[in-house]
Design a protein around this motif. Structure first.
Motif, PDB file in Angstrom:
ATOM      1  N   HIS A 119      61.993  36.533  44.758  1.00  0.00           N
ATOM      2  CA  HIS A 119      61.759  36.914  43.367  1.00  0.00           C
ATOM      3  C   HIS A 119      60.391  36.438  42.905  1.00  0.00           C
ATOM      4  O   HIS A 119      59.646  37.170  42.231  1.00  0.00           O
ATOM      5  CB  HIS A 119      62.854  36.315  42.490  1.00  0.00           C
ATOM      6  CG  HIS A 119      62.647  36.493  41.022  1.00  0.00           C
ATOM      7  ND1 HIS A 119      62.573  37.731  40.424  1.00  0.00           N
ATOM      8  CD2 HIS A 119      62.502  35.589  40.018  1.00  0.00           C
ATOM      9  CE1 HIS A 119      62.394  37.587  39.120  1.00  0.00           C
ATOM     10  NE2 HIS A 119      62.338  36.295  38.850  1.00  0.00           N
TER      11      HIS A 119
ATOM     12  N   ASP B 156      60.733  51.870  34.981  1.00  0.00           N
ATOM     13  CA  ASP B 156      61.937  51.060  34.807  1.00  0.00           C
ATOM     14  C   ASP B 156      63.031  51.837  34.078  1.00  0.00           C
ATOM     15  O   ASP B 156      64.222  51.575  34.258  1.00  0.00           O
ATOM     16  CB  ASP B 156      61.611  49.784  34.025  1.00  0.00           C
ATOM     17  CG  ASP B 156      60.775  48.821  34.848  1.00  0.00           C
ATOM     18  OD1 ASP B 156      60.806  48.936  36.077  1.00  0.00           O
ATOM     19  OD2 ASP B 156      60.092  47.970  34.266  1.00  0.00           O
TER      20      ASP B 156
ATOM     21  N   TYR C 113      66.310  45.151  41.720  1.00  0.00           N
ATOM     22  CA  TYR C 113      66.879  44.257  40.710  1.00  0.00           C
ATOM     23  C   TYR C 113      68.399  44.391  40.665  1.00  0.00           C
ATOM     24  O   TYR C 113      69.119  43.381  40.605  1.00  0.00           O
ATOM     25  CB  TYR C 113      66.276  44.571  39.347  1.00  0.00           C
ATOM     26  CG  TYR C 113      66.898  43.800  38.207  1.00  0.00           C
ATOM     27  CD1 TYR C 113      66.513  42.494  37.938  1.00  0.00           C
ATOM     28  CD2 TYR C 113      67.884  44.370  37.408  1.00  0.00           C
ATOM     29  CE1 TYR C 113      67.093  41.780  36.902  1.00  0.00           C
ATOM     30  CE2 TYR C 113      68.460  43.666  36.369  1.00  0.00           C
ATOM     31  CZ  TYR C 113      68.054  42.374  36.112  1.00  0.00           C
ATOM     32  OH  TYR C 113      68.643  41.669  35.096  1.00  0.00           O
TER      33      TYR C 113
ATOM     34  N   GLN D 248      70.921  41.282  41.413  1.00  0.00           N
ATOM     35  CA  GLN D 248      71.866  40.826  40.408  1.00  0.00           C
ATOM     36  C   GLN D 248      73.308  40.996  40.879  1.00  0.00           C
ATOM     37  O   GLN D 248      74.168  40.164  40.576  1.00  0.00           O
ATOM     38  CB  GLN D 248      71.653  41.599  39.100  1.00  0.00           C
ATOM     39  CG  GLN D 248      70.361  41.272  38.383  1.00  0.00           C
ATOM     40  CD  GLN D 248      70.304  39.812  37.975  1.00  0.00           C
ATOM     41  OE1 GLN D 248      69.575  39.019  38.555  1.00  0.00           O
ATOM     42  NE2 GLN D 248      71.091  39.443  36.993  1.00  0.00           N
TER      43      GLN D 248
ATOM     44  N   TYR E 159      60.480  34.546  35.905  1.00  0.00           N
ATOM     45  CA  TYR E 159      59.836  35.772  35.426  1.00  0.00           C
ATOM     46  C   TYR E 159      58.968  35.501  34.206  1.00  0.00           C
ATOM     47  O   TYR E 159      57.818  35.958  34.121  1.00  0.00           O
ATOM     48  CB  TYR E 159      60.898  36.820  35.101  1.00  0.00           C
ATOM     49  CG  TYR E 159      60.330  38.085  34.505  1.00  0.00           C
ATOM     50  CD1 TYR E 159      59.655  39.013  35.305  1.00  0.00           C
ATOM     51  CD2 TYR E 159      60.445  38.345  33.145  1.00  0.00           C
ATOM     52  CE1 TYR E 159      59.119  40.166  34.757  1.00  0.00           C
ATOM     53  CE2 TYR E 159      59.911  39.495  32.594  1.00  0.00           C
ATOM     54  CZ  TYR E 159      59.255  40.405  33.403  1.00  0.00           C
ATOM     55  OH  TYR E 159      58.720  41.544  32.861  1.00  0.00           O
TER      56      TYR E 159
END
Length: 411
Positions: free
Chosen positions: A24, A63, A121, A125, A148
């Motif tokens: 990450h 996104d 992502y 998750q 982040y």
């Protein structure tokens, strides 16, 4: 008496989580480096600040679409999804480093790079509840979120320094290397979660994911709480005109850093609260994230506004609680699909909030717009928080978990 919150040490004691966190960290660095490099490239070729800012904004658009692809994390091994998307991003960014590449081609490649972030992502998750038990999961989520936010704080300066020192092609090749290294770490450092893809799964569908969310009261209210970010993200979108209103560009770095710094501090503090209390205060934290922004419209001065925005960022760290509870409430076999819905909804809420605020700021002062957005955010958060409280209390003594089957997947 509530159990004590899990410690950061206990979370990092899980070897597979450490590898996910390092991957990450590399991804955050790579994303910021790509954005800065493309912005510099566009500005160098066009000498237009407008085109440069448009290129930076372009990196966030995919996104909205990438969340719709989250369901691939349920059709295939989540480790495989993360590795493939990392390899894909490494190849695409390496192509961006080709000298003389036309700007439209570079922008298209970066669009595809960001599009792959959605499935990555969602897979990550969806895997976290398989690695961490519910108590450690919220601390792990705090680590991911804080990393982040910290990346946002230092990313611009570090990215600019790399681009200045090595040039755009060199910076892009380093960026490609970060994704390649991440892929290697994940491929050889993680087990397959799930071990094999469920054969009954059909092609990923955002509509089916929406249906899954709509059927579960906890998921519905958690998603609405998460989408309240569309109100308290408005200061970030209006930071430039607010800085001008307060007296110049010197105010801008302080305004841009306020929310990320507050979010990091808030994540650290909230992670120390036992999970049962986190769930109970979730609605109140969502309300406070917008409530504290209301005085912005009175333009009390830079210092006061920075303090208010930082406190709002600290309250907004409740998103780590929201994400944790959302993951636990999601059906295990459809976790990636449900998380994909959340990604698309969050990006839409942020985009709509910032766009609407920008239009309104053409008519009234930017600080007044932030106050209007904050008031609206308080109203929506109150509704969402009340619904969440009712959904939790209806679980007959289970105030913190998700579905029974999800709870069995903690390590």
């Amino acid at each position: 008496m509530p159990a004590r919150a899990a410690s950061f040490r206990s979370v990092f004691a899980v070897a597979e989580f450490r590898r996910i966190w390092l991957a990450h960290l590399l991804s955050v660095a790579g994303d910021q480096l790509a954005r800065v490099a493309l912005t510099v490239l566009v500005f160098d070729r066009t000498s237009s600040a407008g085109w440069a800012s448009a290129a930076y904004a372009l990196t966030f658009v995919p996104d909205l679409l990438g969340g719709a692809l989250g369901g691939v994390a349920d059709r295939f091994s989540r480790r495989t999804v993360m590795v493939v998307t990392d390899v894909g991003r490494a190849v695409l960014i390496a192509l961006m480093a080709v000298p003389g590449l036309p700007l439209p081609a570079a922008a298209a490649l970066l669009f595809l790079v960001q599009l792959m972030a959605g499935p990555f992502y969602a897979a990550r998750q969806a895997m976290l509840p398989d690695l961490l038990d519910p108590d450690r999961l919220v601390v792990g989520q705090a680590v991911i979120s804080s990393t982040y936010q910290a990346g946002l704080v230092v990313g611009f300066g570090a990215g600019a320094a790399v681009v200045t020192g090595l040039g755009v092609p060199g910076a892009l090749l380093i960026d490609a290397g970060t994704f390649a290294l991440s892929a290697v770490m994940l491929r050889f450092g993680l087990s397959r979660y799930p071990p094999s893809a469920p054969r009954r799964h059909k092609r990923p569908s955002l509509i089916e994911g929406c249906r899954l969310v709509a059927r579960d009261r906890k998921l519905r209210w958690l998603l609405l709480i998460a989408c309240c970010c569309g109100f308290y993200v408005v200061p970030e979108g209006l930071a430039v005109p607010v800085a001008a209103e307060l007296g110049g560009a010197g105010a801008l770095p302080w305004l841009l850093a306020a929310n990320p710094v507050g979010s990091v501090l808030g994540g650290i503090l909230l992670s120390r609260i036992p999970r049962e209390r986190q769930v109970r205060v979730l609605g109140g934290l969502a309300v406070a994230s917008s409530l504290v922004l209301i005085p912005t419209g009175w333009a009390p001065g830079l210092v006061t506004i920075v303090v208010l925005w930082t406190i709002s960022g600290a309250f907004s760290a409740h998103d780590m609680i929201t994400q944790t509870q959302y993951s636990l409430a999601a059906p295990p076999d459809h976790r990636g699909q449900v998380i994909g819905v959340a990604i698309a909804a969050l990006r839409t809420a942020q985009a709509v909030g910032i766009a609407a605020a920008g239009l309104l700021a053409q008519i009234v002062a930017p600080t007044t717009v932030i106050t209007v957005a904050a008031v609206a955010g308080v109203v929506v958060a109150c509704v969402a928080g009340a619904g969440w409280s009712r959904a939790v209390s209806s679980r007959h003594g289970d105030p913190v978990g998700g579905t029974t089957s999800v709870g069995e997947h903690g390590s």
